[in-house]
Each structure stands twice: as structure tokens, then as C-alpha cells.
Design an enzyme around this catalytic site. Structure first.
Site, PDB file in Angstrom:
ATOM      1  N   PHE A 183       4.423   6.221  -3.894  1.00 23.59           N
ATOM      2  CA  PHE A 183       5.652   6.554  -4.605  1.00 23.59           C
ATOM      3  C   PHE A 183       6.666   7.273  -3.707  1.00 23.59           C
ATOM      4  CE2 PHE A 183       7.552   9.347  -8.152  1.00 23.59           C
ATOM      5  CZ  PHE A 183       8.386   8.345  -8.605  1.00 23.59           C
ATOM      6  N   ASN A 184       6.195   8.242  -2.952  1.00 29.71           N
ATOM      7  CA  ASN A 184       7.141   9.116  -2.256  1.00 29.71           C
ATOM      8  C   ASN A 184       7.677   8.553  -0.950  1.00 29.71           C
ATOM      9  OD1 ASN A 184       7.410  11.615  -3.964  1.00 29.71           O
ATOM     10  ND2 ASN A 184       5.196  11.307  -3.934  1.00 29.71           N
ATOM     11  N   THR A 191       4.097  12.846   2.108  1.00 28.30           N
ATOM     12  CA  THR A 191       5.472  12.628   1.644  1.00 28.30           C
ATOM     13  C   THR A 191       5.678  13.249   0.264  1.00 28.30           C
ATOM     14  OG1 THR A 191       4.882  10.436   0.791  1.00 28.30           O
ATOM     15  CG2 THR A 191       5.864  10.519   2.991  1.00 28.30           C
ATOM     16  N   PRO A 217       0.795  -1.241   0.000  1.00 28.64           N
ATOM     17  CA  PRO A 217       0.000   0.000   0.000  1.00 28.64           C
ATOM     18  C   PRO A 217       0.822   1.284   0.000  1.00 28.64           C
ATOM     19  CG  PRO A 217      -0.387  -1.286   2.016  1.00 28.64           C
ATOM     20  CD  PRO A 217       0.572  -2.046   1.195  1.00 28.64           C
ATOM     21  N   GLU A 218       2.116   1.216   0.241  1.00 35.25           N
ATOM     22  CA  GLU A 218       2.904   2.448   0.316  1.00 35.25           C
ATOM     23  C   GLU A 218       3.016   3.119  -1.053  1.00 35.25           C
ATOM     24  OE1 GLU A 218       3.445   3.784   2.956  1.00 35.25           O
ATOM     25  OE2 GLU A 218       3.547   2.215   4.480  1.00 35.25           O
ATOM     26  N   LEU A 252      -1.923  20.231  -3.125  1.00 36.49           N
ATOM     27  CA  LEU A 252      -3.178  20.025  -2.418  1.00 36.49           C
ATOM     28  C   LEU A 252      -3.523  18.543  -2.478  1.00 36.49           C
ATOM     29  CD1 LEU A 252      -5.308  21.689  -0.963  1.00 36.49           C
ATOM     30  CD2 LEU A 252      -6.416  22.103  -3.163  1.00 36.49           C
ATOM     31  N   ARG A 253      -3.137  17.828  -1.416  1.00 37.46           N
ATOM     32  CA  ARG A 253      -3.370  16.385  -1.370  1.00 37.46           C
ATOM     33  C   ARG A 253      -4.811  16.144  -0.949  1.00 37.46           C
ATOM     34  NH1 ARG A 253      -3.595  11.444  -1.367  1.00 37.46           N
ATOM     35  NH2 ARG A 253      -1.960  10.028  -0.622  1.00 37.46           N
ATOM     36  N   ASP A 312       4.785  17.601 -11.739  1.00 35.76           N
ATOM     37  CA  ASP A 312       4.089  18.457 -10.766  1.00 35.76           C
ATOM     38  C   ASP A 312       5.044  18.894  -9.651  1.00 35.76           C
ATOM     39  OD1 ASP A 312       1.529  18.839 -11.721  1.00 35.76           O
ATOM     40  OD2 ASP A 312       0.626  17.184 -10.595  1.00 35.76           O
TER      41      ASP A 312
HETATM   42  N1  LIG Z   1       0.290  14.175 -10.365  1.00 35.85           N
HETATM   43  C1  LIG Z   1       0.035  14.251  -9.055  1.00 35.85           C
HETATM   44  N2  LIG Z   1      -0.139  13.119  -8.347  1.00 35.85           N
HETATM   45  C2  LIG Z   1      -0.389  13.240  -7.030  1.00 35.85           C
HETATM   46  C3  LIG Z   1      -0.477  14.502  -6.388  1.00 35.85           C
HETATM   47  N3  LIG Z   1      -0.728  14.281  -5.082  1.00 35.85           N
HETATM   48  C4  LIG Z   1      -0.766  12.937  -4.919  1.00 35.85           C
HETATM   49  N4  LIG Z   1      -0.571  12.293  -6.092  1.00 35.85           N
HETATM   50  C5  LIG Z   1      -0.557  10.847  -6.349  1.00 35.85           C
HETATM   51  O1  LIG Z   1      -0.854  10.180  -5.156  1.00 35.85           O
HETATM   52  C6  LIG Z   1       0.311   9.561  -4.613  1.00 35.85           C
HETATM   53  C7  LIG Z   1       0.406   9.923  -3.154  1.00 35.85           C
HETATM   54  O2  LIG Z   1       1.095   8.957  -2.477  1.00 35.85           O
HETATM   55  P1  LIG Z   1       2.522   9.222  -1.827  1.00 35.85           P
HETATM   56  O3  LIG Z   1       3.499   9.401  -2.908  1.00 35.85           O
HETATM   57  O4  LIG Z   1       2.703   8.102  -0.891  1.00 35.85           O
HETATM   58  O5  LIG Z   1       2.427  10.568  -0.989  1.00 35.85           O
HETATM   59  P2  LIG Z   1       1.522  10.833   0.330  1.00 35.85           P
HETATM   60  O6  LIG Z   1       0.513   9.737   0.432  1.00 35.85           O
HETATM   61  O7  LIG Z   1       0.909  12.183   0.073  1.00 35.85           O
HETATM   62  O8  LIG Z   1       2.443  10.841   1.508  1.00 35.85           O
HETATM   63  C8  LIG Z   1       1.486  10.101  -5.413  1.00 35.85           C
HETATM   64  O9  LIG Z   1       2.546   9.222  -5.511  1.00 35.85           O
HETATM   65  C9  LIG Z   1       0.845  10.394  -6.750  1.00 35.85           C
HETATM   66  O10 LIG Z   1       0.745   9.223  -7.511  1.00 35.85           O
HETATM   67  C10 LIG Z   1      -0.308  15.666  -7.173  1.00 35.85           C
HETATM   68  O11 LIG Z   1      -0.367  16.800  -6.697  1.00 35.85           O
HETATM   69  N5  LIG Z   1      -0.060  15.493  -8.505  1.00 35.85           N
HETATM   70 MG   LIG Z   2       1.196   7.617   0.816  1.00 36.35          MG
END
Ligand SMILES: Nc1nc2c(ncn2[C@@H]2O[C@H](COP(=O)(O)OP(=O)(O)O)[C@@H](O)[C@H]2O)c(=O)[nH]1
Ligand SMILES: [Mg+2]
Length: 425
Positions: free
Chosen positions: A51-52, A384, A48-49, A289-290, A367
């Protein structure tokens, strides 16, 4: 073992590993044999983790490999292919078995620690076989006496194994979508502590040539935000084609160039040492903006769209910026609402063809790259995705006041702002 590098690798960022390449750690005079690495460290992260966080786990593993190499063995880190990430939901896209070279500059990573793509590992190894998988887990009994100590022990597996034996006695599992991959042995290891705590186990107790750590996020950073952390972080240079797309977008839509913004960039990260505060940034507000899973639980540190837009407008006024770039994972419904509330926002919206090329991971990087170059940035609490933007801006030399900012929940009382992790060279 076969000789490595029989296949020439061409990466999207344009650089190429020639057929005889053994990476920067190859020692001349060793001939073809010199191509072989003594030991391979592979790893994977809890499914479930996102990308970041995975980018963060890479830093921990790079640190472990550095520790292992200090003892003299020629360990190399095998980069776990990207794919099947929960957030990568664009329909009709084949998003598994993506090599790191599509997102990051391999030569830059290699200037920090020896790394190879998984398919290179298969070639060098003579097949998709991994000698030993260590599934990392905590201790069943928790912290004994409520006291934290660093330790590591072979223990029975606590959770159900995600690997099962095939009729030939090999272990089958996810293995990043490489169905042919098999493991010869799988055991569980309880570990508590920083990444290098397991170095002695790998050096003394395991004779295997290739070892995979599953659930690698169990291990903590050796030294979070220390010099070694930053070296590895700085080496995670985005792939050139993604930076180029981001730069083009900045200049076309945001009136932003490296010259005018004082954000010179060197592909060679070892030569990047921007003076803190030297970066000015483009004439726009950068916003991350998450949404999605961050709002489902109605977390109190995440604002409503109305609340976010109010903050955006006040920041634009305060910093005399008439443009705002918004990176967000908002769903269609929220996006409609956001467009109504903030009709003049600028967004990076890839065409279908571009999305096919860059994939969701590449678009996320673009982005982040654009947010990293804004005059002022505001992100989302404990995301993250936002944290990686902070780091990118730290590398570019932005004043921390312009970086370590986050939205507050509409009714949040004490809205603590993100920590400034100062870059160390
Ligand atoms: N293109 C884009 N994707 C996003 C954005 N915010 C979240 N995502 C997607 O949602 C995922 C969020 O998961 P993660 O990388 O774990 O970051 P976190 O969950 O915010 O800590 C990202 O890897 C992207 O695939 C954004 O502002 N732009
Ligand atoms: Mg995450």
C-alpha cells in the site's frame, strides 16, 4: 465518446460528485463537451508492492501528469483501484476494486492534479477499453559503460507479458480485477530516469486517448521531497471517516485532542501550513512495529520483540509518557508474546463490522493517523508504512526529533536513523 459524469458518485467521506461534475479542471462555458478529457493516463504497479509504496508511486504519476499538462493537452490521471494486495489478508473480506475515495479525500487530490476514479473513466470513455498499455521495464543490457543516463526506448519485452490476446484480438490482463477491461495494444518500453522522462513519448509517439503505464514504479521521482513532491503528498488527505475514527480513538483512549495537542487540521490542505515544532502531540508514545516479511529474513535492522519492548519502555520513561500506542502487523503468535511483554499497550482493534467497512487499508490508515499524532514516534527501519507516518507528522508540524526515529536490531552496530525530509511549501 460519451459524455462524462452521467452517474453521481457518492464517496464515503461524504462528498459527492454531482451528475454533471467534471472536476475542478472543468472550464465553464464548455457545456457537456467540456466534461470530456482529451487524454487519460492510467497506471499500475508491480503486484507484490504494498500500500505505502503505491502511495509513493502516485506522487510520481501526479508529477508526470503535471508535466504532460504543461504542453497544453488536457491529461487526467485515472486512479488505479486498490486490491489484491499481499498484506490485506483479513479473511472473508472482498478487497478488490476499491475506489480511492474509500481511503483518500477525492476533492483534496483534485485540488492538486485532475484525477478520476477508474469507474468514471469507464463512463467517460464509453466502455472498459484502454487504447495502449506500455509495460515499463529496465534496459536488458543494464547501464551501458556503467554510466547512468536518462533514456527511454521502445524495446522487445524482457519478461513474459502479463497480458494475453483473446479471440477478438484484445489484450486481457489483471486490470485491477475488472475482468471486462480490455486493451487494444500492449508494447514494452525500456525507461531509465525520472517520471517525466517519458512525457515526450506520450506527447509525440502515442496518439492514443487512453494510455496505461504498467510497472509504473520503474520510473523515479521527478524531484524527491521537492515542492511539487510535497504538494502532491499534502493533497493525499485521508478520507474523512477514517480520520474521524482515529480522532475518536485518540480522545477516548489516549487523552488526545487537536486542541490540547496543538495539531489543528484543515481538510483543505492548501491552507495547512503548520509552523515546524508547533505540534505538541498527544500524551503517548507512537510505535510502528513492522513484523511479518520484515523478520522472516532475520534482517539485522529489525529488533526482537524483547528488544523492541525494552526500547519502548526506555522511551516512555525518557519522555514521561505513561501510554503507548502500538501499530503492528505482527501475526497471532507474536501478538500473544507482545501482549505478555507489554500488557499496557493500546492498540486499535476494529470490530468485525468496522473491519468490513474500513477494510485492511482503512485500518492501516487509522493506525498511521494515530501514530502521526503521538508526542513521540518510533518506527521500523526502511518501512514505507513508517515513512508515510514521518510525512504526516511533518505536515502536522512536529519537531523532527520527535519523528525520525527507528528501532535498532538487537545486534546492529551502526544504527543510522531515518533522514529528515523537510517539508517545502
Ligand atoms: N493496520 C496495520 N497494518 C500494517 C501495519 N504494518 C504493516 N501493515 C500492513 O502491511 C503492509 C505493509 O506494506 P507496505 O505498505 O508496503 O509497507 P512496508 O512493506 O512496511 O514498506 C501495509 O500496507 C499494511 O497493510 C500496522 O502497523 N498496522
Ligand atoms: Mg512493502
Amino acid at each position: 465518446h460519451s459524455v462524462c459524469g452521467l452517474v453521481a458518485h457518492k464517496f464515503q467521506d461524504g462528498h459527492q460528485l454531482p451528475a454533471s461534475n467534471c472536476g475542478s479542471w472543468w472550464r465553464p462555458g464548455q457545456g457537456a463537451e467540456g466534461c470530456l478529457h482529451a487524454k487519460y493516463l492510467l497506471y499500475d504497479v508491480n503486484p507484490p508492492e504494498g500500500f505505502n509504496l503505491r502511495r509513493d508511486v502516485y506522487i510520481r504519476m501526479a508529477s508526470l501528469v503535471k508535466t504532460l499538462r504543461k504542453e497544453g493537452d488536457d491529461w487526467v490521471l485515472v486512479l488505479p483501484p486498490w486490491g489484491r494486495l499481499y498484506h490485506w489478508q483479513s479473511p472473508n473480506l472482498h478487497q478488490i476494486r476499491i475506489p480511492w475515495g474509500e481511503f483518500f479525500s477525492l476533492t483534496s487530490l483534485q485540488a492538486n492534479v485532475p484525477v478520476i476514479e477508474y469507474e468514471e473513466f469507464i463512463a467517460e470513455n464509453g466502455g472498459p477499453f484502454i487504447d495502449h498499455v506500455l509495460v515499463l521495464q529496465n534496459y536488458a543490457e543494464g547501464w551501458t559503460d556503467g554510466k547512468w543516463e536518462e533514456k527511454v526506448d521502445e524495446r522487445p519485452c524482457i519478461e513474459k507479458l502479463m497480458y494475453s490476446k483473446d479471440k477478438h484480438g484484445y489484450y486481457r490482463g489483471w486490470f485491477w480485477g475488472y475482468e471486462e477491461t480490455r486493451a487494444r495494444n500492449v508494447t514494452c518500453l525500456s525507461a531509465q530516469g525520472h517520471a517525466s522522462v517519458i512525457a515526450p513519448v506520450l506527447q509525440k509517439n502515442i496518439t492514443a486517448t487512453s494510455v496505461m503505464l504498467d510497472r509504473a514504479e520503474t520510473l523515479l521521482h521527478d524531484h524527491y521531497a521537492g515542492k511539487d513532491y510535497w504538494n502532491t503528498r499534502r493533497s493525499m488527505v485521508f478520507a474523512k471517516h477514517l480520520r474521524l475514527i482515529g480522532d475518536n480513538f485518540r480522545s477516548r483512549h489516549l487523552n488526545s485532542t487537536d486542541e490540547t495537542d496543538h495539531t489543528p487540521y484543515s481538510e483543505d490542505w492548501t491552507r495547512m501550513k503548520a509552523k515546524p515544532g508547533s505540534a505538541k502531540g498527544g500524551p503517548y508514545l507512537g510505535v510502528h512495529l513492522r513484523r511479518k516479511d520484515f523478520i522472516w529474513g532475520h534482517r539485522e535492522d529489525v529488533p526482537s520483540l524483547k528488544g523492541a519492548v525494552k526500547k519502548i519502555r526506555s522511551l516512555m520513561k525518557k519522555h514521561k509518557l505513561d501510554k503507548v500506542f502500538v501499530a503492528t502487523d505482527a501475526d497471532d503468535e507474536e501478538m500473544k508474546e507482545l501482549k505478555k511483554l507489554l500488557p499496557d499497550m493500546v492498540r486499535f482493534e476494529p470490530s468485525t463490522e468496522d473491519l468490513e467497512l474500513f477494510k485492511d487499508g482503512g485500518v492501516a490508515i487509522i493506525d498511521q493517523w494515530i501514530c502521526a499524532h503521538a508526542r513521540f514516534f518510533i518506527g521500523t527501519s526502511v518501512s514505507t508504512f513508517s515513512f508515510r507516518i514521518h510525512e504526516e507528522r511533518e505536515i502536522l508540524g512536529f519537531d523532527p526529533k520527535t519523528t525520525y526515529n527507528r528501532f535498532c536490531g538487537d545486534t546492529e552496530k551502526e544504527c543510522e536513523q531515518p533522514t529528515h525530509w523537510k517539508i517545502v511549501y
